[in-house]
Design a protein around this motif. Structure first.
Motif, short mmCIF file in Angstrom:
data_model
loop_
_atom_site.label_atom_id
_atom_site.label_comp_id
_atom_site.label_asym_id
_atom_site.label_seq_id
_atom_site.Cartn_x
_atom_site.Cartn_y
_atom_site.Cartn_z
N UNK A 27 1.09 -1.13 -0.33
CA UNK A 27 -0.18 0.15 0.14
C UNK A 27 0.82 1.21 0.42
N UNK A 28 2.68 1.28 0.58
CA UNK A 28 3.13 2.36 1.09
C UNK A 28 3.09 2.86 2.42
N UNK A 29 3.09 3.43 2.59
CA UNK A 29 3.39 4.47 3.85
C UNK A 29 3.29 5.13 4.40
N UNK A 30 2.30 6.00 4.85
CA UNK A 30 1.89 7.39 5.31
C UNK A 30 1.42 7.43 6.67
N UNK A 31 1.21 8.21 7.35
CA UNK A 31 0.39 8.34 8.74
C UNK A 31 -1.42 7.68 7.98
N UNK A 32 -1.69 8.81 7.50
CA UNK A 32 -2.75 8.40 7.77
C UNK A 32 -3.06 6.75 7.34
N UNK A 33 -2.31 6.29 6.11
CA UNK A 33 -2.50 4.34 5.73
C UNK A 33 -1.95 3.80 7.04
N UNK A 34 -1.23 3.43 7.50
CA UNK A 34 -0.47 3.08 9.24
C UNK A 34 -2.05 3.48 10.35
N UNK A 35 -2.68 4.32 9.99
CA UNK A 35 -3.07 4.74 11.32
C UNK A 35 -4.53 3.99 10.34
N UNK A 36 -4.81 4.11 9.12
CA UNK A 36 -6.27 2.96 8.57
C UNK A 36 -5.89 1.38 8.91
N UNK A 37 -4.30 0.66 8.65
CA UNK A 37 -4.80 -0.88 9.40
C UNK A 37 -4.45 -0.86 10.21
N UNK A 38 -4.09 0.36 11.84
CA UNK A 38 -4.03 0.37 12.72
C UNK A 38 -5.88 0.12 12.65
N UNK A 39 -6.27 0.64 12.69
CA UNK A 39 -8.57 1.16 12.86
C UNK A 39 -8.58 -0.28 12.29
N UNK A 40 -8.29 -1.20 11.69
CA UNK A 40 -8.47 -1.47 10.31
C UNK A 40 -8.95 -3.02 11.37
N UNK A 41 -7.19 -3.03 11.96
CA UNK A 41 -7.58 -4.11 13.48
C UNK A 41 -7.69 -3.96 14.78
N UNK A 42 -8.15 -2.93 14.71
CA UNK A 42 -9.04 -2.44 16.14
C UNK A 42 -10.55 -2.27 15.77
N UNK A 43 -10.93 -3.08 14.60
CA UNK A 43 -12.19 -3.89 14.09
C UNK A 43 -12.06 -5.27 14.01
N UNK A 44 -11.15 -5.61 13.62
CA UNK A 44 -11.03 -6.85 13.67
C UNK A 44 -11.18 -7.46 15.17
N UNK A 45 -10.29 -7.04 15.60
CA UNK A 45 -10.59 -7.09 17.25
C UNK A 45 -12.00 -6.94 18.00
N UNK A 46 -12.52 -6.08 17.66
CA UNK A 46 -13.46 -6.70 17.96
C UNK A 46 -14.72 -7.52 17.69
N UNK A 47 -14.26 -7.88 16.07
CA UNK A 47 -15.31 -9.16 15.94
C UNK A 47 -14.97 -10.20 16.49
N UNK A 48 -14.04 -10.29 16.46
CA UNK A 48 -13.26 -11.70 16.94
C UNK A 48 -13.86 -11.72 18.35
N UNK A 49 -14.06 -11.14 19.36
CA UNK A 49 -14.88 -10.72 20.66
C UNK A 49 -16.33 -10.72 20.95
N UNK A 50 -16.54 -10.30 19.44
CA UNK A 50 -17.53 -10.57 19.27
C UNK A 50 -18.66 -12.34 18.96
N UNK A 51 -17.19 -12.58 18.01
CA UNK A 51 -17.50 -14.06 17.57
C UNK A 51 -16.89 -15.33 18.44
N UNK A 52 -16.27 -14.40 19.60
CA UNK A 52 -15.58 -15.80 20.67
C UNK A 52 -17.41 -15.91 21.85
N UNK A 53 -17.71 -14.87 21.58
CA UNK A 53 -19.64 -14.65 22.78
C UNK A 53 -20.33 -15.41 22.04
N UNK A 54 -20.36 -15.48 20.84
CA UNK A 54 -21.63 -15.96 20.23
C UNK A 54 -21.41 -17.68 20.34
#
Length: 681
Positions: free
Chosen positions: A257-284
C-alpha cells in the motif's frame, strides 16, 4: 416421589456449593490480607538502591520519572500465586465440613450466606465507586468510570433502574429460537454489533497526532514502522521498540500500500475493528443465550474504550489514538480466546493453531504474548485434571510443555530466518524484553495503586472465576464453560499487571474488557440454571451482573449525539489542514533544503517518524529519541555525532531533555522558527 427427592437433593447440593464458594472466597481474601501485611512487615526493599542502579544504566533525562514499586509488584504477584492455593485449600476443607452437615443446618447457613452476600456486595461496590479518584481529581471513581459515560448529565438513577428492570425481564423470558421475531431480533443485534465495530475503527483514524508535541503516543508506534519500511531491521544493533516486533508483521501490508501516517492509521483501525469482531465471535461461540451476547459485547466496547473517549469530548480534547493498547495489546489475546474456545469444543486441530498464535504474540508484543502463552499452557494443564490418575496427569502435562515449546521454537526460528533472508542480519531476541525490564524493574513512569479503586471489583471477579474453576477441578466437573472461565480469568488477571505498573485511572479502562467478558459468561450460566431452578443468591447475582452489563447499553443510547460528534471530529481531523499538519510540511521543506535525499540524518523530535515518512532520508541512529532510555544508547548516539558530519535537526519537545548533554556539543546553523539545524562544534 423419587424425582421430587432427587430435585430436593440437587438443590441442597447447589446450596452447599454456593456456601462453600462464598466461604472459600471470603477466607481467601482474609488470608491474602494477612499475607500482604506479613510481606509488608518483613520485606523492606531499598528503593534508593534501585534508583542508584538506574542512574548508572538510564539517561539522566528519564531518572526523575522512575518510581520503582518492588513491594507493590511483589504483593500483586503474591496474590496471583497464593490466592488460587488458598482457594483450593479452603474449598477442600469446607467441602468435607459441609458434606457431613444435615439439611436443616445447611438451610440455616444458606440463609445467612444469602443475607451476607446481598448486604456485603452492594456495600463493597458502593464504597469502591464512591472513593475519590487520586490521579484524575476532582472526580470520584463513580463519576470517572460510570457517570462520565453520560458526561455528568444530571439523570436520576431511578430512570436507570426502570431500564435495567426492563432489560432483566427480557433476559429471563425463555424465548424459542425458532420464532421468527427472535430470529429477526438476533440478526438486528448482530448487525448493530458489526456496525459498532466499524464505528470504533473509524473514530480512531488519524492523519497526524493532533494533540501537541507533548504527546508522543503515535510516534512511539510509528517510528520503527517507518525505519523498517525503509530497510533498517528492527531488533538489530540496538534498534529497539517498546511495543514489540509488530512492524515486521505490518511491513508486508505497507510494501503493497505504501506508508504514510493515514495509511498506518487505517491499518491500525482495521485491526481494531477485527479485534472487536473476534470478541463478538468468541461470545457467540461460548454463550448460549443470545441477549447476554449483545449486552456483553456492548459492555466490552463501551466502558473500556468508548466511554473515556466521550469523556475527552466533554473536556474538549481530541481523540489521541493509543494504538499501544488497542489494537497492539488486543489483537492476539482476542485471537487466542476465539481459537481456544473452538479447541475447547473438542476441535483438536486448533491446538497447534493456538500455540502458533502464542508464539507470534510474543514476537508481536512481548508482555502480552508472555501472558497469553502462560494462560494457554495453564488451560491445557487444567484440562488434564479430568483424568483421575496422577501419573497420567503429569505425563500429559509434560507432553503439553514439550509440544507447545516445540511449536513456539519452530515458529520463532522461522520468523528469525525470514528476517535474516530479507535483511541479512541476525536478530537479537533479548531486545524483545529490554523495554519490559526498563518499565518493570526500573519503574519508569510507574504510579502506585490506590487502595480503594474499581480494580478491587475486577480482582474480586477474577477470584470468583478461579474459585469456580477450582470447584470444577475438585469435583471432577471440568466442562467447556469452566475452561473458558478459567482462561478468561487467567488472562484478565495477568493483563491487570499493565495497570499495576502505571496505575493511572485511564490505564485501567482497556485491560478491564476481560472483566466484562467474564461477567457475560457468568450471566449466561446463571440464567440457564434459573430457567428450571430457584436460587435466591444466584437470582441476586444475575440481577447484579445484568445491571452492570446494562449500563453500557443505556449510556450508549443516551450519548448518541456525542457519539456522532466523535465520528464527525475524527473524519474532520483527516480532512482538515490543521496547524500541526502545516507545521510538519514547513519542517519537511526545511529538512529537504538542508539535506540530499540519500543522506542519513538525525531528527530529534516528537514527530520524527512522521518526518521520515514524508522524506526519502533514513535515520542515522536508532532507536527513536522517544525510546532513548539507556546510557549505552545515549553514548552510542554521542559517538555517532562526534565521529561524523551528520546533520541533526531538532525541535523543542519534552523528550529533548534526554539528550541535553549532546545538544551542548552542537551549534545552530539555521532556524525556520519551528526547527533548527545543528552541527557539531
Amino acid at each position: 416421589m423419587n424425582n421430587i427427592l432427587e430435585d430436593k437433593q440437587a438443590a441442597i447440593e447447589i446450596k452447599r456449593d454456593c456456601i462453600n464458594l462464598v466461604l472459600s472466597i471470603s477466607f481467601t481474601i482474609i488470608s491474602y490480607i494477612f499475607l500482604a501485611n506479613l510481606i509488608s512487615t518483613f520485606y523492606k526493599p531499598d528503593v534508593s538502591l534501585i534508583l542508584e542502579n538506574n542512574m548508572r544504566l538510564l539517561v539522566p533525562g528519564v531518572i526523575n520519572r522512575c518510581k520503582p514499586e518492588p513491594l507493590e509488584k511483589t504483593l500483586f504477584i503474591a496474590g496471583i500465586f497464593f490466592m488460587p492455593v488458598f482457594l483450593f485449600i479452603y474449598y477442600s476443607i469446607f467441602k468435607k465440613i459441609l458434606n457431613n452437615k444435615q439439611e436443616r443446618l445447611i438451610s440455616y447457613i444458606w440463609m445467612f450466606t444469602c443475607l451476607y452476600m446481598i448486604t456485603i456486595l452492594p456495600l463493597f461496590i458502593y464504597k469502591v465507586l464512591n472513593a475519590p479518584s487520586i490521579y484524575v481529581p476532582p472526580y470520584s471513581n463513580l463519576q470517572l468510570y460510570i457517570l462520565n459515560s453520560i458526561l455528568d448529565k444530571n439523570i436520576s438513577f431511578t430512570i436507570f433502574i426502570i431500564f435495567i428492570v426492563i432489560i432483566y425481564i427480557f433476559l429471563r423470558i425463555d424465548y424459542s429460537p425458532k420464532k421468527n421475531l427472535i430470529k429477526i431480533t438476533t440478526i438486528l443485534a448482530d448487525i448493530f454489533c458489526i456496525l459498532l465495530t466499524v464505528y470504533m475503527g473509524i473514530i480512531y483514524v488519524c492523519s497526524i497526532d493532533t494533540r501537541s508535541l507533548l504527546s508522543v503516543h503515535f510516534e512511539s508506534v510509528f517510528y520503527s514502522i517507518v525505519q523498517l519500511f525503509k530497510g533498517v531491521p528492527l531488533g538489530v544493533d540496538g534498534f529497539t521498540n517498546s511495543y514489540g516486533l509488530y512492524p515486521y508483521f505490518l511491513n508486508v501490508i505497507f510494501k503493497i500500500t505504501g506508508l504514510s501516517v493515514l495509511k498506518c492509521s487505517i491499518v491500525f483501525c482495521t485491526l481494531i475493528t477485527l479485534s472487536y469482531l473476534i470478541i463478538l465471535f468468541f461470545l457467540k461461540n461460548t454463550v448460549n443465550n443470545k441477549f447476554p451476547v449483545f449486552l456483553g459485547f456492548i459492555s466490552v466496547v463501551y466502558l473500556p474504550t468508548l466511554s473515556p473517549l466521550l469523556f475527552g469530548v466533554g473536556l474538549q480534547n481530541p481523540v489521541d489514538p493509543y494504538y499501544q493498547y488497542l489494537p497492539l495489546r488486543y489483537l492476539f489475546p482476542c485471537l487466542l480466546l476465539l481459537v481456544s474456545s473452538s479447541y475447547i469444543k473438542n476441535k483438536k486441530n486448533y491446538y497447534f493453531l493456538s500455540s502458533i498464535i502464542c508464539s507470534l504474540s510474543i514476537l508481536w508484543n512481548f508482555d502480552t504474548g508472555l501472558i497469553i502463552t502462560i494462560s494457554w499452557l495453564l488451560l491445557n494443564f487444567y484440562s488434564e485434571f479430568k483424568n483421575k490418575g496422577a501419573k497420567t496427569i503429569l505425563k500429559n502435562i509434560l507432553r503439553h510443555i514439550i509440544k507447545i515449546s516445540a511449536v513456539m521454537m519452530v515458529t520463532i526460528l522461522i520468523f528469525c530466518l525470514y528476517v535474516f533472508i530479507c535483511y541479512g542480519r541476525i536478530m537479537d531476541l533479548s531486545l524483545l524484553y529490554q523495554t519490559f525490564i526498563i518499565f518493570s524493574e526500573f519503574g519508569f513512569g510507574m504510579l502506585p495503586m490506590p487502595l480503594i479503586h474499581p480494580w478491587n471489583i475486577l480482582v474480586l471477579t477474577y477470584i470468583i472465576g478461579i474459585g469456580i474453576s477450582i470447584r470444577a477441578l475438585i469435583k471432577k466437573d471440568i466442562t467447556p464453560w469452566t475452561k473458558n472461565v478459567f482462561l478468561t480469568t487467567i488472562m484478565g488477571a495477568g493483563m491487570l499487571l499493565y495497570y499495576q505498573g502505571r496505575s493511572h485511572d485511564f490505564t485501567f479502562f482497556m485491560p478491564s474488557f476481560y472483566f466484562f467478558i467474564l461477567l457475560t459468561l457468568f450471566l449466561d450460566k446463571i440464567l440457564s440454571f434459573l430457567k428450571n431452578n430457584k436460587n435466591l443468591l444466584l437470582s441476586f447475582l444475575s440481577v447484579l451482573i445484568a445491571s452492570a452489563l446494562s449500563l453500557s447499553v443505556i449510556f450508549m443510547s443516551i450519548n448518541i449525539k456525542n457519539e456522532f460528534s466523535l465520528l464527525k471530529d475524527s473524519i474532520k481531523n483527516v480532512q482538515t489542514d490543521t496547524q500541526e499538519k502545516k507545521r510538519i510540511e514547513i519542517n519537511c521543506d526545511f529538512i529537504r533544503k538542508h539535506s540530499s535525499p540519500s543522506e542519513n540524518i538525525i531528527i530529534l523530535s516528537g514527530w520524527s517518524g512522521i518526518y521520515f515518512s514524508k522524506i526519502p532520508n533514513i535515520s542515522a541512529f536508532n532507536p527513536d529519541i522517544t525510546e532513548l532510555y539507556l546510557n549505552s544508547d545515549y553514548a552510542r548516539l554521542a559517538k555517532i555525532i562526534a565521529e561524523s558530519d551528520l546533520k541533526v535537526f531538532a525541535e523543542n519537545f519534552a523528550a529533548l531533555r534526554r539528550v541535553e548533554g549532546i545538544l551542548k556539543t552542537l551549534t545552530i546553523i539555521d532556524d525556520n522558527g519551528y526547527m533548527v539545524l545543528l552541527k557539531k562544534n
